[in-house]
Design an enzyme around this catalytic site. Sequence first.
Site, PDB file in Angstrom:
ATOM      1  N   TYR A   1       0.827  -1.213   0.000  1.00 50.12           N
ATOM      2  CA  TYR A   1       0.000   0.000   0.000  1.00 50.12           C
ATOM      3  C   TYR A   1       0.860   1.262   0.000  1.00 50.12           C
ATOM      4  O   TYR A   1       0.430   2.311  -0.453  1.00 50.12           O
ATOM      5  CB  TYR A   1      -0.899   0.033   1.240  1.00 50.12           C
ATOM      6  CG  TYR A   1      -2.233  -0.647   1.082  1.00 50.12           C
ATOM      7  CD1 TYR A   1      -2.330  -1.954   0.620  1.00 50.12           C
ATOM      8  CD2 TYR A   1      -3.418   0.019   1.406  1.00 50.12           C
ATOM      9  CE1 TYR A   1      -3.566  -2.584   0.502  1.00 50.12           C
ATOM     10  CE2 TYR A   1      -4.650  -0.604   1.288  1.00 50.12           C
ATOM     11  CZ  TYR A   1      -4.714  -1.902   0.837  1.00 50.12           C
ATOM     12  OH  TYR A   1      -5.934  -2.506   0.724  1.00 50.12           O
TER      13      TYR A   1
ATOM     14  N   LYS B   1       3.394 -15.267   1.501  1.00 52.78           N
ATOM     15  CA  LYS B   1       3.575 -16.003   0.257  1.00 52.78           C
ATOM     16  C   LYS B   1       5.081 -16.266   0.094  1.00 52.78           C
ATOM     17  O   LYS B   1       5.714 -15.838  -0.883  1.00 52.78           O
ATOM     18  CB  LYS B   1       2.989 -15.168  -0.907  1.00 52.78           C
ATOM     19  CG  LYS B   1       2.930 -15.862  -2.245  1.00 52.78           C
ATOM     20  CD  LYS B   1       1.877 -16.949  -2.343  1.00 52.78           C
ATOM     21  CE  LYS B   1       2.001 -17.671  -3.681  1.00 52.78           C
ATOM     22  NZ  LYS B   1       1.115 -18.858  -3.777  1.00 52.78           N
TER      23      LYS B   1
ATOM     24  N   ASP C   1      -2.700 -18.151  -0.359  1.00 53.84           N
ATOM     25  CA  ASP C   1      -3.710 -18.830  -1.187  1.00 53.84           C
ATOM     26  C   ASP C   1      -4.357 -19.965  -0.403  1.00 53.84           C
ATOM     27  O   ASP C   1      -5.578 -20.136  -0.409  1.00 53.84           O
ATOM     28  CB  ASP C   1      -3.106 -19.321  -2.515  1.00 53.84           C
ATOM     29  CG  ASP C   1      -1.825 -20.120  -2.338  1.00 53.84           C
ATOM     30  OD1 ASP C   1      -1.235 -20.118  -1.240  1.00 53.84           O
ATOM     31  OD2 ASP C   1      -1.398 -20.763  -3.327  1.00 53.84           O
TER      32      ASP C   1
ATOM     33  N   ASP D   1      -6.181  -7.081   4.023  1.00 53.00           N
ATOM     34  CA  ASP D   1      -7.351  -6.435   3.423  1.00 53.00           C
ATOM     35  C   ASP D   1      -8.269  -7.503   2.836  1.00 53.00           C
ATOM     36  O   ASP D   1      -9.480  -7.514   3.077  1.00 53.00           O
ATOM     37  CB  ASP D   1      -6.892  -5.457   2.332  1.00 53.00           C
ATOM     38  CG  ASP D   1      -8.066  -4.760   1.658  1.00 53.00           C
ATOM     39  OD1 ASP D   1      -8.960  -4.297   2.378  1.00 53.00           O
ATOM     40  OD2 ASP D   1      -8.068  -4.687   0.416  1.00 53.00           O
TER      41      ASP D   1
ATOM     42  N   ASP E   1     -12.015  -9.248   4.579  1.00 52.52           N
ATOM     43  CA  ASP E   1     -13.315  -9.253   3.881  1.00 52.52           C
ATOM     44  C   ASP E   1     -13.855 -10.678   3.810  1.00 52.52           C
ATOM     45  O   ASP E   1     -15.043 -10.927   4.016  1.00 52.52           O
ATOM     46  CB  ASP E   1     -13.186  -8.707   2.447  1.00 52.52           C
ATOM     47  CG  ASP E   1     -13.495  -7.217   2.351  1.00 52.52           C
ATOM     48  OD1 ASP E   1     -13.247  -6.498   3.341  1.00 52.52           O
ATOM     49  OD2 ASP E   1     -13.972  -6.774   1.283  1.00 52.52           O
TER      50      ASP E   1
HETATM   51  C1  IPM Z   1     -10.293  -1.372   4.271  1.00 50.09           C
HETATM   52  C2  IPM Z   1     -10.603  -0.712   2.963  1.00 50.09           C
HETATM   53  C3  IPM Z   1      -9.483   0.249   2.589  1.00 50.09           C
HETATM   54  C4  IPM Z   1      -8.206  -0.565   2.470  1.00 50.09           C
HETATM   55  C5  IPM Z   1      -9.740   1.078   1.308  1.00 50.09           C
HETATM   56  C6  IPM Z   1     -11.021   1.857   1.400  1.00 50.09           C
HETATM   57  C7  IPM Z   1      -8.583   1.981   0.996  1.00 50.09           C
HETATM   58  O1  IPM Z   1     -10.828  -1.674   1.994  1.00 50.09           O
HETATM   59  O2  IPM Z   1     -10.167  -0.651   5.289  1.00 50.09           O
HETATM   60  O3  IPM Z   1     -10.194  -2.600   4.311  1.00 50.09           O
HETATM   61  O4  IPM Z   1      -7.927  -1.142   1.414  1.00 50.09           O
HETATM   62  O5  IPM Z   1      -7.477  -0.632   3.452  1.00 50.09           O
HETATM   63 MG    MG Z   2     -10.844  -3.695   2.706  1.00 49.64          MG
END
Ligand code: IPM
Ligand code: MG
Length: 362
Positions: free
Chosen positions: A141, A191, A224, A248, A252
């Site tokens: 990032y 990885k 993975d 990230d 999710d």
């Molecule tokens: C998160 C979000 C952010 C990230 C985005 C909005 C930049 O997806 O907080 O997980 O990638 O960190």
């Molecule tokens: Mg995110």
Amino acid sequence: MSVNIAVLPGDGIGPEIVRETLKVLDVLNAHFGLNAECEEGLIGGAGYDGAGDPYPAATQRLVRASDAVLLGAVGGPQWEALDKPLRPEAGLLRIREDLGLFANYRPAKVQKQLLDASTLKPEVIEGVDILVVRELVSGIYFGQPRGIAEVDGERRGFNTMAYRESEIRRIARKAFEAARLRSHRVCSVEKANVLEVSELWRSVVMEVHQAEFTDVELSHMYVDNAAMQLIRNPKQFDVIVTGNLFGDILSDEASMLTGSIGMLPSASIGEKYAMYEPIHGSAPDIAGQDKANPLATILSLAMMLRYSLQREDLAQKLEQAVDQTLDDGVRTVDLAFNGEAAVSCSGMGDAVAERLRALGEG
Ligand code: IPM
Ligand code: MG
């Protein structure tokens, strides 16, 4: 003694979910002796629209003077065409970096009332309780060089995934420390079969483990495989420690074990500052419709009470109020499976506030 909370609603559903969370905070102030004072600031697209900058100087001053930051969400289609540094996401990355919030805690705990809301089988997810510890201010990032350049008559896009030893060491420590308060197990995800940065990650995590945390069980997994194992058998995980990008993605994924991404809070903590935000985004498609699930933000407030305000007692009360709300069958649309009637965002906020108030009087 009063505490100062900087409130950054941001974009999309951000203002709605933050409004409901402030309702809950009002109850804590009125009925539980919390003395929190809030001041609002601009961030993301709202920062660009209001001050020409997704992380305005006034917001920087505000958050630096606060005891903790509560953030809604940033982003939306109306800002997508802007230059990268002006986009809402750039504001979020800058505030994380500016405040040195290197440790991002993303707990994914399956609530028993929501077992049927997940797309996975109840027996696979029942009892899942995972903490993703994501490195938040380095890795791909932030790595340099980065850009899009013309090479041999075509464009070439590039980013750099890099970690310093010290950055790996400090996040590894946080993960081991967190595991000591849980089931004493850490799985480090990278990885290392392909990437040198991951090779270093693995060896530094092992060094920290050997030197300071041999009471914690450490395992390693390629990202993975981890993505697959999270779906196949999520109960095998306790604490997952990983870099910025993998964290990230995996957080999710972990959120969907719990039924809805609308349920997951997070805490981003550095040496001096801390920020609390839901892991979900700004959901522009439902913004302004009073449909969003405010629980991830409300549960982020619980994390703030626990980690920044040293009020474990109030954190538990608030979590208990959320639990009772779910027990009573109150569901926003993302949680309403089986054709249950859904309440609005403000309906959910009212429901939690009401139950919390009752706990204060009881
Ligand atoms: C998160 C979000 C952010 C990230 C985005 C909005 C930049 O997806 O907080 O997980 O990638 O960190
Ligand atoms: Mg995110």
